[in-house]
Design an enzyme around this catalytic site. Structure first.
Site, short mmCIF file in Angstrom:
data_model
loop_
_atom_site.label_atom_id
_atom_site.label_comp_id
_atom_site.label_asym_id
_atom_site.label_seq_id
_atom_site.Cartn_x
_atom_site.Cartn_y
_atom_site.Cartn_z
CG ASN A 210 3.17 4.34 -8.55
OD1 ASN A 210 4.26 3.85 -8.83
ND2 ASN A 210 2.03 3.79 -8.93
CG ASP B 164 -2.46 -2.06 -6.96
OD1 ASP B 164 -3.50 -2.18 -7.63
OD2 ASP B 164 -2.44 -1.56 -5.83
CG HIS C 149 4.28 6.67 -12.09
ND1 HIS C 149 3.14 5.99 -11.73
CD2 HIS C 149 3.97 7.99 -12.02
CE1 HIS C 149 2.18 6.84 -11.46
NE2 HIS C 149 2.65 8.07 -11.62
CG ASP D 277 6.44 0.97 -13.86
OD1 ASP D 277 5.30 0.85 -13.37
OD2 ASP D 277 6.70 1.69 -14.85
CG ASP E 148 -5.49 -4.47 -4.43
OD1 ASP E 148 -5.71 -4.07 -5.59
OD2 ASP E 148 -5.30 -3.70 -3.46
#
Length: 203
Positions: free
Chosen positions: A165, A200, A170, A174, A157
């Site tokens: 973000n 994530d 975003h 990505d 994680d």
């Protein structure tokens, strides 16, 4: 033929691949005998639809190699039946049916392969998606319960990913996920599986 096709598609999860191969081979042989015993052009051409169904079922249910083998078998069986029957002036129907069998089966095989790939991969990272991971995990747990070698499971994680973000957008988030996926994948052994579990989270 239609009933058998519906049963194969409906009961796919309960029928072994060997049974499907045997059923399709038997259907091809029977259709070829029917063609060989026919004494008029209609009796030779009509089973062509049956050959198309056999090739399509194989393309849908079987591996690419097995599907191509059945497609070749159907065309060969049809050709042998036409030659054995001796009905004259059948080159054009034979050619058309053979081409349709080959083209339709190859097209469906290609579409099925694309759909399976799309269903198994995460579109952002190119890694296995959650659904594919679950299937793989079930397979590994089943193997482990039968005494096969143990396996390891790691959950990853990303800390503070939301901050990326929020601060960079975003698109940047990505890109980070995609770059991490490539870097992590490069560190794994051939038999290892890396999957994006969601957001994530990786496993």
């Amino acid at each position: 033929g239609l009933t058998a096709a519906l049963l194969l598609v409906t009961l796919r999860r309960h029928i072994t691949t060997a049974t499907i191969n045997l059923a399709l081979t038997g259907a091809t042989v029977l259709a070829s005998i029917l063609v060989a015993c026919s004494r008029d052009p209609i009796g030779v051409v009509l089973p062509g639809v049956f050959y198309i169904c056999i090739a399509l079922i194989a393309a849908y249910l079987l591996s690419p190699l097995q599907a191509r083998a059945h497609t070749s078998l159907t065309v060969s069986g049809f050709s042998a039946g036409v030659l054995a029957g001796g009905v004259p002036h059948l080159f054009v129907p034979w050619f058309m049916i053979s081409v349709v069998v080959l083209a339709a089966a190859e097209l469906l095989r290609h579409v099925v392969a694309q759909l399976r790939q799309q269903a198994a991969l995460d579109s952002l990272t190119g890694l296995a998606n959650r659904a594919y991971f679950r299937l793989a995990a079930e397979r590994e747990f089943a193997a482990a319960s039968q005494g096969h070698p143990r396996f390891s499971l790691a959950l990853l994680d990303l800390d503070n990913f939301k901050a990326v973000n929020d601060s960079s957008g975003h698109v940047a988030g990505d890109e980070l996920l995609a770059e991490l996926a490539v870097a992590w994948q490069a560190q794994l052994r051939k038999g290892d599986l890396l999957s994006r579990y969601g957001g994530d989270e990786f496993v």
